[in-house]
Design a protein around this motif. Sequence first.
Motif, PDB file in Angstrom:
ATOM      1  N   GLY A  39       0.817  -1.197   0.000  1.00  0.00           N
ATOM      2  CA  GLY A  39       0.000   0.000   0.000  1.00  0.00           C
ATOM      3  C   GLY A  39       0.854   1.251   0.000  1.00  0.00           C
ATOM      4  O   GLY A  39       2.067   1.194   0.205  1.00  0.00           O
ATOM      5  N   LYS A  40       0.198   2.381  -0.235  1.00  0.00           N
ATOM      6  CA  LYS A  40       0.883   3.675  -0.252  1.00  0.00           C
ATOM      7  C   LYS A  40       0.507   4.432   1.012  1.00  0.00           C
ATOM      8  O   LYS A  40      -0.669   4.530   1.362  1.00  0.00           O
ATOM      9  N   VAL A  41       1.506   4.983   1.693  1.00  0.00           N
ATOM     10  CA  VAL A  41       1.281   5.734   2.923  1.00  0.00           C
ATOM     11  C   VAL A  41       0.678   7.087   2.563  1.00  0.00           C
ATOM     12  O   VAL A  41       1.248   7.849   1.779  1.00  0.00           O
ATOM     13  N   ILE A  42      -0.491   7.384   3.132  1.00  0.00           N
ATOM     14  CA  ILE A  42      -1.194   8.633   2.877  1.00  0.00           C
ATOM     15  C   ILE A  42      -0.892   9.661   3.957  1.00  0.00           C
ATOM     16  O   ILE A  42      -0.693  10.834   3.680  1.00  0.00           O
ATOM     17  N   ALA A  43      -0.848   9.213   5.219  1.00  0.00           N
ATOM     18  CA  ALA A  43      -0.577  10.125   6.342  1.00  0.00           C
ATOM     19  C   ALA A  43       0.034   9.340   7.496  1.00  0.00           C
ATOM     20  O   ALA A  43      -0.214   8.145   7.637  1.00  0.00           O
ATOM     21  N   VAL A  44       0.838  10.011   8.309  1.00  0.00           N
ATOM     22  CA  VAL A  44       1.449   9.380   9.481  1.00  0.00           C
ATOM     23  C   VAL A  44       1.218  10.244  10.712  1.00  0.00           C
ATOM     24  O   VAL A  44       1.103  11.468  10.614  1.00  0.00           O
ATOM     25  N   GLY A  45       1.156   9.591  11.852  1.00  0.00           N
ATOM     26  CA  GLY A  45       1.028  10.303  13.115  1.00  0.00           C
ATOM     27  C   GLY A  45       2.376  10.841  13.563  1.00  0.00           C
ATOM     28  O   GLY A  45       3.416  10.524  12.975  1.00  0.00           O
ATOM     29  N   PRO A  46       2.407  11.631  14.644  1.00  0.00           N
ATOM     30  CA  PRO A  46       3.656  12.235  15.100  1.00  0.00           C
ATOM     31  C   PRO A  46       4.618  11.243  15.749  1.00  0.00           C
ATOM     32  O   PRO A  46       5.814  11.487  15.807  1.00  0.00           O
ATOM     33  N   GLY A  47       4.126  10.118  16.250  1.00  0.00           N
ATOM     34  CA  GLY A  47       4.978   9.130  16.911  1.00  0.00           C
ATOM     35  C   GLY A  47       4.617   8.989  18.377  1.00  0.00           C
ATOM     36  O   GLY A  47       3.797   9.735  18.911  1.00  0.00           O
ATOM     37  N   LEU A  48       5.253   8.016  19.014  1.00  0.00           N
ATOM     38  CA  LEU A  48       5.042   7.768  20.446  1.00  0.00           C
ATOM     39  C   LEU A  48       6.025   8.572  21.278  1.00  0.00           C
ATOM     40  O   LEU A  48       7.038   9.051  20.777  1.00  0.00           O
ATOM     41  N   ARG A  49       5.750   8.687  22.557  1.00  0.00           N
ATOM     42  CA  ARG A  49       6.682   9.327  23.493  1.00  0.00           C
ATOM     43  C   ARG A  49       7.264   8.263  24.403  1.00  0.00           C
ATOM     44  O   ARG A  49       6.562   7.374  24.862  1.00  0.00           O
ATOM     45  N   ASP A  50       8.566   8.382  24.664  1.00  0.00           N
ATOM     46  CA  ASP A  50       9.197   7.449  25.588  1.00  0.00           C
ATOM     47  C   ASP A  50       9.025   7.941  27.023  1.00  0.00           C
ATOM     48  O   ASP A  50       8.331   8.931  27.272  1.00  0.00           O
ATOM     49  N   ARG A  51       9.653   7.280  27.972  1.00  0.00           N
ATOM     50  CA  ARG A  51       9.466   7.634  29.389  1.00  0.00           C
ATOM     51  C   ARG A  51       9.990   9.019  29.746  1.00  0.00           C
ATOM     52  O   ARG A  51       9.513   9.640  30.687  1.00  0.00           O
TER      53      ARG A  51
END
Length: 97
Positions: A39-51
């Motif tokens: 598939g083709k990536v349309i949008a991505v989130g900002p990412g997770l936060r670590d501790r």
Amino acid sequence: MAKRLIPTLNRVLVEKIIPPSKTSAGILLPEKSPQLNSGKVIAVGPGLRDREGKVIPVGVKEGDTVLLPEYGGSQIKLDDKEFHLYRDEDILGTLHD
């Protein structure tokens, strides 16, 4: 009305690539022919936060062609188009020409 979905956290919005049902010469291909689930990536989130609160970025970017698992993801319909929402760690890899 056009809608734009921006995923949260480490989620990735993907539009699956549907392989052609026949060749350029007009030969019909069987439905069970071997094919990649991509598939083709349309949008991505900002990412997770670590501790410590630092953002861990998503491993893919908009426009990438990715290899998807056979099962999983959440199906979403926007403006009569079908998309799938996956977590970053569920995506198997990126495909390059």
